[in-house]
Design a protein around this motif. Structure first.
Motif, PDB file in Angstrom:
ATOM      1  N   THR A  86       0.820  -1.220   0.000  1.00  0.00           N
ATOM      2  CA  THR A  86       0.000   0.000   0.000  1.00  0.00           C
ATOM      3  C   THR A  86       0.852   1.267   0.000  1.00  0.00           C
ATOM      4  O   THR A  86       0.343   2.350  -0.260  1.00  0.00           O
ATOM      5  CB  THR A  86      -0.961   0.044   1.204  1.00  0.00           C
ATOM      6  N   HIS A  87       2.118   1.136   0.286  1.00  0.00           N
ATOM      7  CA  HIS A  87       3.027   2.286   0.278  1.00  0.00           C
ATOM      8  C   HIS A  87       3.992   2.224  -0.902  1.00  0.00           C
ATOM      9  O   HIS A  87       5.080   2.792  -0.849  1.00  0.00           O
ATOM     10  CB  HIS A  87       3.806   2.345   1.599  1.00  0.00           C
ATOM     11  N   SER A  88       3.587   1.558  -1.964  1.00  0.00           N
ATOM     12  CA  SER A  88       4.465   1.425  -3.122  1.00  0.00           C
ATOM     13  C   SER A  88       3.923   2.182  -4.331  1.00  0.00           C
ATOM     14  O   SER A  88       2.707   2.266  -4.523  1.00  0.00           O
ATOM     15  CB  SER A  88       4.629  -0.057  -3.485  1.00  0.00           C
ATOM     16  N   PRO A  89       4.818   2.728  -5.141  1.00  0.00           N
ATOM     17  CA  PRO A  89       4.378   3.355  -6.394  1.00  0.00           C
ATOM     18  C   PRO A  89       3.637   2.362  -7.298  1.00  0.00           C
ATOM     19  O   PRO A  89       2.768   2.765  -8.061  1.00  0.00           O
ATOM     20  CB  PRO A  89       5.687   3.815  -7.039  1.00  0.00           C
ATOM     21  N   LEU A  90       3.952   1.080  -7.164  1.00  0.00           N
ATOM     22  CA  LEU A  90       3.266   0.064  -7.956  1.00  0.00           C
ATOM     23  C   LEU A  90       1.763   0.104  -7.705  1.00  0.00           C
ATOM     24  O   LEU A  90       0.969   0.063  -8.650  1.00  0.00           O
ATOM     25  CB  LEU A  90       3.819  -1.331  -7.627  1.00  0.00           C
ATOM     26  N   LEU A  91       1.348   0.229  -6.452  1.00  0.00           N
ATOM     27  CA  LEU A  91      -0.088   0.279  -6.158  1.00  0.00           C
ATOM     28  C   LEU A  91      -0.709   1.568  -6.695  1.00  0.00           C
ATOM     29  O   LEU A  91      -1.851   1.559  -7.143  1.00  0.00           O
ATOM     30  CB  LEU A  91      -0.374   0.132  -4.662  1.00  0.00           C
ATOM     31  N   VAL A  92       0.035   2.669  -6.675  1.00  0.00           N
ATOM     32  CA  VAL A  92      -0.481   3.923  -7.251  1.00  0.00           C
ATOM     33  C   VAL A  92      -0.832   3.692  -8.722  1.00  0.00           C
ATOM     34  O   VAL A  92      -1.920   4.063  -9.176  1.00  0.00           O
ATOM     35  CB  VAL A  92       0.537   5.080  -7.113  1.00  0.00           C
ATOM     36  N   VAL A  93       0.073   3.051  -9.448  1.00  0.00           N
ATOM     37  CA  VAL A  93      -0.155   2.787 -10.876  1.00  0.00           C
ATOM     38  C   VAL A  93      -1.337   1.839 -11.070  1.00  0.00           C
ATOM     39  O   VAL A  93      -2.200   2.068 -11.922  1.00  0.00           O
ATOM     40  CB  VAL A  93       1.127   2.215 -11.533  1.00  0.00           C
ATOM     41  N   ILE A  94      -1.404   0.788 -10.267  1.00  0.00           N
ATOM     42  CA  ILE A  94      -2.496  -0.189 -10.376  1.00  0.00           C
ATOM     43  C   ILE A  94      -3.848   0.476 -10.094  1.00  0.00           C
ATOM     44  O   ILE A  94      -4.813   0.294 -10.848  1.00  0.00           O
ATOM     45  CB  ILE A  94      -2.266  -1.387  -9.424  1.00  0.00           C
ATOM     46  N   LEU A  95      -3.932   1.249  -9.016  1.00  0.00           N
ATOM     47  CA  LEU A  95      -5.199   1.895  -8.673  1.00  0.00           C
ATOM     48  C   LEU A  95      -5.578   2.977  -9.689  1.00  0.00           C
ATOM     49  O   LEU A  95      -6.754   3.151 -10.005  1.00  0.00           O
ATOM     50  CB  LEU A  95      -5.153   2.480  -7.264  1.00  0.00           C
ATOM     51  N   PHE A  96      -4.588   3.697 -10.210  1.00  0.00           N
ATOM     52  CA  PHE A  96      -4.863   4.682 -11.248  1.00  0.00           C
ATOM     53  C   PHE A  96      -5.476   3.983 -12.464  1.00  0.00           C
ATOM     54  O   PHE A  96      -6.508   4.421 -12.990  1.00  0.00           O
ATOM     55  CB  PHE A  96      -3.586   5.435 -11.648  1.00  0.00           C
ATOM     56  N   ALA A  97      -4.868   2.892 -12.899  1.00  0.00           N
ATOM     57  CA  ALA A  97      -5.391   2.142 -14.055  1.00  0.00           C
ATOM     58  C   ALA A  97      -6.789   1.602 -13.758  1.00  0.00           C
ATOM     59  O   ALA A  97      -7.685   1.661 -14.615  1.00  0.00           O
ATOM     60  CB  ALA A  97      -4.443   1.002 -14.413  1.00  0.00           C
ATOM     61  N   PHE A  98      -6.994   1.090 -12.543  1.00  0.00           N
ATOM     62  CA  PHE A  98      -8.309   0.569 -12.150  1.00  0.00           C
ATOM     63  C   PHE A  98      -9.368   1.668 -12.207  1.00  0.00           C
ATOM     64  O   PHE A  98     -10.462   1.465 -12.737  1.00  0.00           O
ATOM     65  CB  PHE A  98      -8.223  -0.031 -10.743  1.00  0.00           C
ATOM     66  N   LEU A  99      -9.043   2.842 -11.675  1.00  0.00           N
ATOM     67  CA  LEU A  99     -10.003   3.958 -11.695  1.00  0.00           C
ATOM     68  C   LEU A  99     -10.264   4.437 -13.120  1.00  0.00           C
ATOM     69  O   LEU A  99     -11.386   4.840 -13.440  1.00  0.00           O
ATOM     70  CB  LEU A  99      -9.505   5.112 -10.824  1.00  0.00           C
TER      71      LEU A  99
END
Length: 166
Positions: free
Chosen positions: A74-87
């Protein structure tokens, strides 16, 4: 950093984005985007049941904490990218919401890099990166929070002034 610091930083970043020509939008959309930035700024701590957001979804927070620990995925840039793509997929007509949510998350990660515990910048590699050694609830954090409060206030004033054409 404490939740209040993360939240005001996310709002300040969101208000800053709203000053860009690319993000000129109606007031209702601006408020929705600011909400997305605020939620995004708290989202990484969903892995902690005692955090502001984790407290609201305690069973989920406990499950994430048990699976990944605090300051894991949850504190990784990887999750930022995943959630951005999901949204982007979930809300294709609301691209700005995804941008503001991601900006809020990034603000959280940057602030947590100021703590000696750092963040897993290259997740899933277990190495954590930090750029300072600030402690939570310290005088230094208070100064950072006040700086974001002042920035947010000035940006709000800037936006209100523009709306009423002083």
């Amino acid at each position: 950093m404490q939740g209040g610091t993360h939240f005001i930083a996310g709002l300040a970043i969101g208000l800053g984005l709203l000053t860009l020509d690319r993000f000129q939008m109606p007031l209702t959309e601006s408020l929705a985007c600011l909400s997305a930035a605020g939620i995004g700024s708290l989202f990484p701590d969903i892995d902690t049941p005692d955090s502001k957001l984790g407290h609201m979804v305690k069973p989920l927070a406990l499950a994430i904490n048990k699976s990944f620990g605090h300051r894991g995925i949850t504190h990784s840039p990887l999750l930022v990218v995943i959630l951005f793509a999901f949204l982007e997929i979930l809300l294709p007509d609301h691209h700005n919401l995804a941008i503001f949510f991601a900006a809020g998350m990034v603000s959280h990660l940057l602030l947590d890099m100021l703590n000696h515990k750092g963040i897993p910048l290259l997740y899933p590699l277990p190495v954590k990166f930090h750029i300072a050694n600030l402690k939570n609830a310290s005088v230094e954090e208070l100064v950072i929070r006040m700086a974001f409060n002042i920035t947010a206030f000035l940006l709000c004033f800037y936006h209100v002034k523009g709306m009423i054409q002083l």
